[in-house]
Structures are given as structure tokens and as C-alpha cells.
Design an enzyme around this catalytic site. Sequence first.
Site, PDB file in Angstrom:
ATOM      1  N   GLY A   1       0.932  -1.247  -0.069  1.00  0.00           N
ATOM      2  CA  GLY A   1       0.068   0.030  -0.042  1.00  0.00           C
ATOM      3  C   GLY A   1       0.808   1.266  -0.166  1.00  0.00           C
TER       4      GLY A   1
ATOM      5  N   SER B   1      10.593  -3.216   5.188  1.00  0.00           N
ATOM      6  CA  SER B   1       9.766  -2.309   6.054  1.00  0.00           C
ATOM      7  C   SER B   1      10.135  -0.744   5.707  1.00  0.00           C
ATOM      8  CB  SER B   1       9.644  -2.359   7.319  1.00  0.00           C
ATOM      9  OG  SER B   1       9.055  -3.759   7.688  1.00  0.00           O
TER      10      SER B   1
ATOM     11  N   GLY C   1       8.284   2.121   9.838  1.00  0.00           N
ATOM     12  CA  GLY C   1       8.248   0.971   8.997  1.00  0.00           C
ATOM     13  C   GLY C   1       7.046   0.038   9.784  1.00  0.00           C
TER      14      GLY C   1
ATOM     15  N   GLU D   1       7.286  -5.401   8.670  1.00  0.00           N
ATOM     16  CA  GLU D   1       8.070  -6.827   9.180  1.00  0.00           C
ATOM     17  C   GLU D   1       7.654  -7.066  10.832  1.00  0.00           C
ATOM     18  OE1 GLU D   1       9.908  -5.740   5.872  1.00  0.00           O
ATOM     19  OE2 GLU D   1      10.877  -7.442   6.760  1.00  0.00           O
TER      20      GLU D   1
END
Lengths: 744, 157, 288
Positions: A473, A512, A697, A700
Site C-alpha cells: 500500500g 519495511s 516501517g 516486518e
Amino acid sequence: MRVVGQELPRVEILEKVTGQSVFGADVLPGGRVLAGKMVLSPHPHARITAIRTERAERLPGVKAVVTAADLPAIRYGRFVRDEAYFATTKARYAGDRIAAVAAVDEETAEEAARLIEVDYEVLPSVTSGLEAMAPDAPLLHEDYADYWAQPDLDRRGNVCGHKQIVRGDVERGFAEADRIFEHRFHVPMVHQTYIEPHTATARFDASGKATVWASSLALFPLRAAIAQILRMPMTKVRVIPTEIGGGFGGKLSPTVEPAAVVLARKARRPVRIVMSRSEDFQTTNPRHPFHLRYKTGVKHDGTITAREIEVVLGTGFSAGSGVMISQGAAVRAPGPYRVPNLKIDSYCVYTNTSTCGAYRGPAGPQLAFASESQMDIIARELGIDPVELRLRNAMVDGDETPAGARLEDVHAKETLLKAAEAMNAVPRPPGNNVGRGVAMAHWLVGGMASSAGVKLNEDGTVAILTGLVDLSGASTSLAQIAAEVLGVSLDDVHVRTADTDFAPHSTLSAGSQALKSMGGAVLLAAREAKRQIQQVAADKLEADPGDLELDGNTVFVKGSPERAVTLREVGQMALEHARGPIVSTQSVSQLTPHPAIAAHAAEVEVDPETGRVRILRYVAAQDVGTAVNPLSVRGQIEGGVMQGLGQALSEACTFTDGKMDNANLLDYKIFSALDAPPVEVHLVQHPCASGPLGAKGVGEPPIIPPPAVMANAVYDAVGVRIHDLPITPEKIVKALKAKRAAQR
Amino acid sequence: METPRIRITVTVNGEAVSEDVPGDRSLLDFLRDDLGLTGTKEGCGEGECGACSVIVGGRLVDACLIFAAEADGRNVETVEGLADGEVLHPLQRAFAAAGAAQCGYCTPGMLMAGKALLDRNPSPTREEAAHGIAGNLCRCTGYGTIIQAVMEAAKES
Amino acid sequence: MRPFHYRAPRSLDEALALLTPRAVPLAGGTDLFLKMERRQTQADTVVDLKRIPELDRIEAVDGGVRIGALALMDSLGASSLIAGQYEALTRSARVVGSIQTRNRATLGGNLANASPAADTAPPLMALGASAEVADAGGTRQVPVDRLFLGPGRTALRDGELLTAILVPALPARAGSSFHRCVRTAMDIALVNCAAFIRLDEDHPDTVAEARIALGAVAPTPLRAASAETRLAGARLDEDVVEAAGECAASDARPIDDVRASADYRREMVRVLTRRAIRSAFRRARGEA
């Protein structure tokens, strides 16, 4: 903020829900496309004495057969140059590439692949990293010492990388401890299992230019790899991204793309290779299997005094990214805790399997399973609440990683408390065999070389140009960032992922860091575009550029909204203005890493007779900085949790005599909708200094804690501790039996 | 011997098509390669992932495990037929709004699974919705948003 | 795939005429399609049975229910005729594979494929069902018990087709149940187990007749003979249930494979048999 922080559907959602998105196998490159097929070694380790392709070449409908002879004789690899695209003298895993064929249809290509005769002398093989370290283990690369490798890499035999980190004095730390705990854990290989198998389509035109439609997370590295393997200049390789049907780190390295190119070159026709599910399981880049040993010293009050950690990572037949991942593992091995004395050894070891790669949160779940299982054991032994033990040792702002990097924006305690609070908000249901578990983990999000372009169209709309393949996204979030800066709505922003000929160099969709890196570049580019807009508008409005604000698709004088000009007007004016069209491309690199914390808690019920684990509740709290798009952020967390739960309870690539024995979706068990519990997501939002508009991020961290959470919850429920993933019903039943036998 | 071709007539998304296909052509290949309806995806070719789910004669099936010849004379519904012109099907709208499509590869099959469920059971419980999509694997979402979208679409239609 | 002729006969006679030794019948195709793709069959003709009218009917017949071989798993699971009396069969039909599979897979195919793990086999064995088998010369009946010879091998002779399953009426004071054990929700059975219990007319705690059938623990679905013997005539208390589970575990001949170890399978036979007996017992008493 107006647009950032909104829950907005993804910018490409309409194509996705109407079936119009073009994925790898949907590409129409022009002309009739040949079907390509790989010829793979059936043996995990074998000397190749002859490859005969004549029968395949003679089969009607076959247009090209290629082997190592069709490529320059080079070995490649970022850390160790130990990989050749096609095997020549030795096959090093069951799935090693021997040759490839292209034919008029799939059926003929398969038949041709069967007709390629290869003479093998089978050699002893080893699929366990620990066993591969033994002195008498079969050596995968006899000539390893002659290979080029990054300087300072400690290599011996099958060990292609050894990282040691020492901080403080671990012996003194253990001497200061009141209790010392030592445990071993094992985590087998698991696979990303994206739903779209690896696919590549290639054509080769008369000018000698290769065009590759790739379902890849890393356009620029893929271009570099193809250029290197075929020894072509980058101007002659164009990688065009397709929509990508899931990657999770599994589509970062080249697989079938170079073969598609060389087949297309030889056949003078476009070629498409689509991996079968079984090939995908066996020949791509899954998560590294780990053997782990954790030795931890603690005071009676739970304070950790020392940790000695040994990690052995089976990398597969080539070093690949395993060296980097084993080094990263060393840095994150102690978990999100302050540990004054540390000795960490992390080994990257060749094994006869496919080269493992960067599956979402590489090394994370393995380390957390060991570390957080042991934290749970320690808490129980010391009679301290597991959450409390973690809080006492959790890292805080200003603490350093084992590698000495100072961490800021650490929200470990708050995130953990949030998870615990959410779990405790509902009382535990009555009944035996119900248990709860908790685990916490961290991920370090860096930022990689990235650039992005932002331009204002003549009608006042905004275009963003990137080379980032979007999975999470990120494109939507990039559009939100630009919209925020330029005062427009999301509908007025168009994000385009261009191919390697057109796009500015962009980072990979991995680690990330896509949003951090690309968002950083888009933020800079949007701010520069804003400056240009202000310049153009200032002349018209007879105001100081610095006094102009952008909002509602207009530029206006601060405090006097009636003195305004629309962005559309600015877009047109710019063409007549001395400064010219409004466009900016900006770059970032080497961004300061930030930590991101995931704390999870679960409630399970275990059937003690069958060993079945039912997840009654699952809570995931995550420290995400500013959630640019909470819909995407929650989507990442829920999806990550489910992959992590699969690894916890049911997933493992298993091998018999060096061959994977569950290379299909019937026996490699990922979760279905009936296995998936609802996930309660809690976001901890504090703007992060080193992220674009405060974002961290998020991709992950959510996959990391689940195996440990399940291990701890199962222990709480039925009192058995599983040290070897996955925590299958069978292992639970066996452990319960052993426990009963011991009690008798 | 080559597998002989067979004349079949199939109604795909309301439109009758007649084609000569080899007897061993799968319905999936027929849709994707012969008719160019590439919205339906292949994920495993073994009937395990559900990415190729389409509705044949009112029943949800894996198109990868059926010969096109078996669909002769039947109605086939694919993702391409879900929207009514420009107007999205409630499931499509709900999937978009809920974030039920991430990478989007399982989405066409999921949508068809959702449709087959709602055609039979217009107001499913959460558990029934989960059963309805249990033959469709998704690796991105964790299923929660998909189940939510199916429930939302049920409310709307 | 190897080249083949696709045939879709419109009548049973036509189908039987087409079933030469090199021909293979196609029902749901959920197993056959992959076998053909993997070239595990030599067939040069595929005879699609789905165009034959009435081969998928589920109907009440004198003394029981007749299920056409082409009846879908989904229809079987939804049939009130079946659910009313054959709980074990209903349950098994509802758990076979995904919805997509249940919308294609047929009862005849599930049996004729002769997988040791076929979910409908143990219930039919426990319920005392027979297979109706036809060839050009006529029909004969084979008890489902004797249908399976080995993995992928049945008692059907060349040219014969399984056309229906006949399930005898459920006697008074009887009940059946089906349990299975899997790794995740969508899975092939690691072990499955069906039980049929008929209680004594005068002593409602005493078993008059019991049949226990197991799947995935031998080369074919299997009757647990010693468990049945242990139950017959016994007053059903927890000790007897326990002992019957023990007997079933010794009747099973499981192997280690990628899905489960023999040890776990044997242990699950013990567990599932106990559970199946208890549920069948409850149903026989009209409690559930």
C-alpha cells in the site's frame, strides 16, 4: 494533517477488484509467446558429467534450448561470488538449474525438458546448517577459498560468513547472575507462499535490447543482475514491473528472469516462464532455518546480566543474502532488551537447499522464538510475571544496539503494556487447557537509496513517478504524503510505478523501509514542487512566496484566503513563467535506522488428546510512528500475524534425502480462513523523528512474535514447552505423553 | 495421436461463446488464453489455493481442475462479469472499502467465493462467511478484512 | 497430459459401452485431472459421466437410501434424507476438501479413487452400505467393506462402473458418528473414524451391535474388528470405551509419512475411536 492519517482505499483498488490488474502471467508482450520451462537437478548434490540436449532440440515445436554454454562463464553474489546461473560441473541442491527450454506450448516445453539427458554422480548431501558445520560434512564449494568475497568475511569450509559481536564482559555478566538459563531451539525453513508463483516474460529485440516483464520486488537490482549474468550494459536491459501477487521478500532475487531473456534471445521470440507451485517451493528464496543456543544470566529480580547467543543459519547452496541476514541476526539477537554483557556468534552455512532469502522480517521470528521462549521460561522460574520481566529489561531511548548504534523513538514498554492491557481487558475463560502467552520483538528500519519525482500537471493535478513496486500500500501512502504537502485531495494525485528505463532509481519493496525511503524522497520532491508553486503563484498574487499556503487545490496568501490562485492556474502559468514546468526529483539514502516494536498476546485452548491448538484471541500492538494510512497499517499487521501464526503452528519445509517432501499447498500448510483468528490491532502512534511525517516501517514487525507467543501460550495452557517449530499437534501430544511419563 | 478438438458452447458472464477446444484444455486456460479473461488467476494448478475460482452452473469451482468441455452448455461466471457496467457489485465495493484486497492476486477468486456464498445465503454469520472463503488462500490480509467485506456486502445487497 | 478422447455419453448403457480397459470414467475429476496431468494414467479415453441423467440422485428406497454415484459431496452434506439418519455420512461429506471440491467431488469418485484417507468410506462401512456396480451384462452389489483392495485399487473389474451406494435403513436405537483429525482446517484426514452403535432393546446401556471403521491408518479404509468385538454385548461405560479405543489402535496399521508419524496416527485412532463411540452412543440413545 488532512490526508495523512486517513483510512483511504488503495489507489489501485478498482483494477484489483475488477480483475483488470495485469500480473506476471497476464502480460501480452506482442507476438506469440513461447512457453519456457526450467530443467532442474533432481539430486541435492551431484557431479554433472554430461548434459545432452540433442533430443530436446529435435522435438518439433521446440524453439530454443539453453544451458551454461549460452551464458558468459561468470559467478556472482553480493557477499561471495559463489553462484552460477546454470550449474555446470556440480548440482548443489534438488532444484539447481541445469538448462531451460522454450517451445510453442507448455506441453511441448515439458516434453522437451524431459528429453534433456543429464548424467549425474550423486554425492552425499546435507540440508541442516548445524550438520553442515561438522568437519566431516560434505563440502558444497570445494573451491570456496578461490572465490571473490567481501573483505573481512570469515569463511571456512561450509561456513561462508561468521559474525561475532562482543559487548561488555559476558563471563563477568554470568558471574554476577543469580541464575543462568541455557536452551537450544530449532526453526526449520519456511516459505513465503505468495499466491502468485514466480513468473517472467521476456523479449529480445533486433537492437539487442532485452525487455523483461517481471513480478519483482526489486526492479533495479533485477536489472543489474540480468545485465551482469548476460554481460550486457544496463541500457540494454529494461525491466517492466507487473502487479505482483505477493512477495514477502520472496521476489527480490532473480529466479527465472535471466533464463527467459536468454531463451528469448536464442528463440528470437518472446518467452514466458511460469513456475509451477512445486518449482516455486523448491527453487526460490525461503526463510533461513536456524539452530539457536541462548544462554542468559539474570538477577533474582529479573535483571538480565549477560547473554551468550549462538546462531547457525543454513543459507542454502549459495551465500545469497544469508551473510547480511546472519549479520543482522547478530545485531537483533538479544531482543528489545538492555543486555550489558553480550557475546554473539552468528554463522552462515552452506547447505544443499535453495538459497534462502529475505522472507519478511528475516531472522526475526527465529530469534524471537528462541529469545522470547526463554524469557518466558525465566519469568516462570523466577516467579515474575512475564510482562513484568520484559518491562524490567526493555530498551529505552538512548540505548544502543549490540553494534553500537544509538536508538531513539523506542516505545517498547508502552507497546508491551498496550498488548497486555488489551489481553487483560477480557477475563480468561474458565476451563482447563486454556492459556495465555505474550512476546515482544523489535525490527530496525533503515532507509535505502531512493528517488522519486513529483510534478504538477497543467490542470492542477499531481503526478508521482517512482520505481517502487508496491505491495504494502506504499503507493497510496506516497500519494497521501504528496497530497498533504501540496494541499490537494488523494484523487488529484496519480502515482505511477515506471520501468527501469523511465523511473528514477528506487528502493526495493523490502525491509519495511519502502515508505521510509520512498516517502522521504516524495516528501522532499513534494516540498520542492511546493516551493516552485509558491514561486510562480507569488508573482501573480504579488506576495512573498513564503507567505503562501497550499490547501483545497489553491494557493493563497496566509491570512487572506481571498487572495488566491488555483493550482490549475499555477500549472498553466508555470509554462509561461520563466521558471518553467513544476517538477522535482529528489533523492535520499543512508537514513538513520529507527526501531519498531511489536508486542503480541494470545489466548489459546489446547486439546490435550489431539494436540490441536485453537486460538481464542490474538492481540497485536505495534509502535508505528504516524500511521500514514491506518487501513494499510492494520492490513499489514493482520497479514503479518497470520503468516507468523502459520510458521508457529503448521508451516515447515521438510526434506528427505535432500529433497523437499511437501512442495505443494496440500502438505505445506498455510492458514485458511477457518484457521485464522480475528486479530485485535492496537496502534501506538508517536511521530518518529527519522520517518517521513513521523511514519515508521510497519511490514516486518508483526510477523516476528507469533511463534514465541504460541509457544508461551501453549505452555501456559498445558505445561509443555516446544523448542522446535512448528508447534504441531503431534509434538504437543508427544510432549504431554513424556511429561506424564516423567510424573509417574 | 493429438487430443481431438471439441466444439463447446459456454455462456460466459451472460454471453454465449462457441469455440473449438482441445479436449484436454482446462476451463482456466480456456477462460484466460482462448477468451482473454485473465482476471481469473492460477496459483497452484492443483485445486488447493482457490485463485482460479469461478462459478459454473451456480456452483463455485476451481477452474484449474475442470476440462473446458465439462462446462459445455453451462453458465460460467467470472470476476469480469461481477460489475454491472460501471456499477461495481456490492462485494467489489466492500472489498475496496475494507482493505480486503492487498496484492490482489487472490481477489478475483475471493470475490467469486463471496458471490457464491451470498447467492445461497444472503445473510451469513461470520463463521459462515469464513467457511465460504475457506477454499481460497490469501497470504496478505489474514482474512479478517475479507470476512468483514463479505459481511458488509451482505448488508448492502 | 497424454492425448485422449473426451466422451460425454447421455445414458448409462452408452457409458458402459465406452468403458474399455483404456478408458477412464470422469466424475468430479478432482483427483483424475491431476493424475492425468502428472501422466499417472495410461487412459486414451475419458468418459464424462455427468451428462447421464439421474446418476446423481439421492432417493429413499425400500429399506434405506440409494445415493447415485455422481451425487456431489455438497448435495450429500445438505441432504435431509441423509442427515435424518446417517449422521456419520453427513459429517464426512461436509468436511471433504473446500467448497470448490465439494461442488465437484462425487461420492462415487471418492470411493472409486480408493484413497486410504477417503472421508466417506469409514461412515459407509460403519453404516453397512453396499456399492452397486454395473457393467454391460447387468449389476451386482459389493459391500463397501470389500470394495477396497489397496491404495487406488478396488474390487471393480474392467468395464465395471460404480453406479450407486445403497445404505440400509438405520435400525431403531442406533446412531452413527464421524470424527477426524487434521493439521489445519483444509486438509486431508490424518486419521478418520466412523462408529455405528445399535443398543440392546431391553438394556439401553448395552451395545447390541457395533461397527467401527478407520481411515488413513492402513492401505485401505479398515474395520476395527477387535474394537467391534470388545463393544458387542458390552455395557457401554468409560472403561469399555477406553478398551475399544485401545483395540482399535491395535487394529490400525499406520505408517509414517510427511503428514504424520505412525505413532501419532495410532494415538489418534485411540482418541477418535473413543470420541466416535461416545457420539454414536449418544445418538443411539436419542440424546444428540
